[in-house]
Design an enzyme around this catalytic site. Sequence first.
Site, PDB file in Angstrom:
ATOM      1  N   GLY A 136      36.545  46.819  46.409  1.00 43.77           N
ATOM      2  CA  GLY A 136      36.463  45.688  45.501  1.00 43.77           C
ATOM      3  C   GLY A 136      35.152  45.788  44.750  1.00 43.77           C
ATOM      4  O   GLY A 136      34.095  45.948  45.360  1.00 43.77           O
ATOM      5  N   HIS A 137      35.222  45.736  43.435  1.00 40.61           N
ATOM      6  CA  HIS A 137      33.989  45.880  42.643  1.00 40.61           C
ATOM      7  C   HIS A 137      34.097  45.035  41.381  1.00 40.61           C
ATOM      8  O   HIS A 137      35.134  45.032  40.712  1.00 40.61           O
ATOM      9  CB  HIS A 137      33.748  47.342  42.264  1.00 40.61           C
ATOM     10  CG  HIS A 137      32.605  47.502  41.300  1.00 40.61           C
ATOM     11  ND1 HIS A 137      31.290  47.443  41.703  1.00 40.61           N
ATOM     12  CD2 HIS A 137      32.587  47.671  39.957  1.00 40.61           C
ATOM     13  CE1 HIS A 137      30.511  47.594  40.632  1.00 40.61           C
ATOM     14  NE2 HIS A 137      31.265  47.728  39.575  1.00 40.61           N
ATOM     15  N   THR A 204      41.050  47.633  45.397  1.00 41.56           N
ATOM     16  CA  THR A 204      41.733  46.490  45.994  1.00 41.56           C
ATOM     17  C   THR A 204      41.324  45.168  45.355  1.00 41.56           C
ATOM     18  O   THR A 204      41.988  44.154  45.558  1.00 41.56           O
ATOM     19  CB  THR A 204      41.454  46.432  47.514  1.00 41.56           C
ATOM     20  OG1 THR A 204      40.060  46.689  47.739  1.00 41.56           O
ATOM     21  CG2 THR A 204      42.265  47.490  48.252  1.00 41.56           C
ATOM     22  N   GLU A 205      40.242  45.160  44.608  1.00 48.36           N
ATOM     23  CA  GLU A 205      39.832  43.934  43.925  1.00 48.36           C
ATOM     24  C   GLU A 205      38.985  44.275  42.713  1.00 48.36           C
ATOM     25  O   GLU A 205      38.040  45.054  42.784  1.00 48.36           O
ATOM     26  CB  GLU A 205      39.027  43.029  44.878  1.00 48.36           C
ATOM     27  CG  GLU A 205      39.405  41.573  44.760  1.00 48.36           C
ATOM     28  CD  GLU A 205      38.580  40.685  45.676  1.00 48.36           C
ATOM     29  OE1 GLU A 205      38.449  39.492  45.351  1.00 48.36           O
ATOM     30  OE2 GLU A 205      38.071  41.168  46.689  1.00 48.36           O
ATOM     31  N   ASN A 206      39.340  43.694  41.585  1.00 49.71           N
ATOM     32  CA  ASN A 206      38.561  43.812  40.355  1.00 49.71           C
ATOM     33  C   ASN A 206      39.154  42.807  39.377  1.00 49.71           C
ATOM     34  O   ASN A 206      40.325  42.475  39.470  1.00 49.71           O
ATOM     35  CB  ASN A 206      38.624  45.233  39.781  1.00 49.71           C
ATOM     36  CG  ASN A 206      37.928  45.350  38.430  1.00 49.71           C
ATOM     37  OD1 ASN A 206      38.567  45.417  37.396  1.00 49.71           O
ATOM     38  ND2 ASN A 206      36.612  45.360  38.448  1.00 49.71           N
TER      39      ASN A 206
END
Length: 235
Positions: A136-137, A204-206
């Site tokens: 996740g970034h 998985t996250e952005n």
Amino acid sequence: EKGYETGEHAPGLKLGGCGAYKAAHHIIKTHAKVWHSYNNTWRSAQQGMVGISLTSGWGEPVDPHSQTDRDAAERYIQFHLGWFANPIYRGDYPEVMKNYVGRKSAQQGLGTSRLPTFSVQEKTYIKGTSDFLGIGHFTTRYVLQKSFPFLQVSSYHTDRDLAELVDPKWPAPGPKWLYSVPWGFRRLLNFIKTQYGNPLIYVTENGVSEKLQCTQLCDEWRIEYLKGYINEILK
């Protein structure tokens, strides 16, 4: 950190300087146990994959020619991503974390480091327990050296001896912490590739949250954010 150190999130414990490290220690060991459980019981029949999802910003040295700034930026990543990824991919906490937390614990008169240690058996058991790395970034910070006197109440944040800055020219699409810095993602991915043996990565996250409420379609800032980040991933 927010659940066991600052108490902002559940379970609301304020265990300054040690709560976050203890919680993380349990998370890493539990993750390894789940991976081994799947590996031994289900993998042969299901052919599935088990990984971990870690969220991390990117830290860029304020002055790339300054060794102290480069070291501070490295600490930012190691205290952020390396805290969890290093045990899983390399078998132990990052050396810089062990050094900094250990030294500050000794200055406080503690007999042992506030950062827990893994036994030899635990290191072996944990290392390699990830078939992919979820990342996740969202954003990036400029980082420079900042020393915190050891007399202060110890915390995860003061253990790192660094300060975070932003460039006022970076677009700020919505919340105050989230600046659009697409090139930081490319650098983070390259760091992961070289540090952890080029693992398979899933993002998985952005993304970016609501900037303003509007009845019409007015999310050009979101298009720009996603386009910028996807292009850096492509590179």
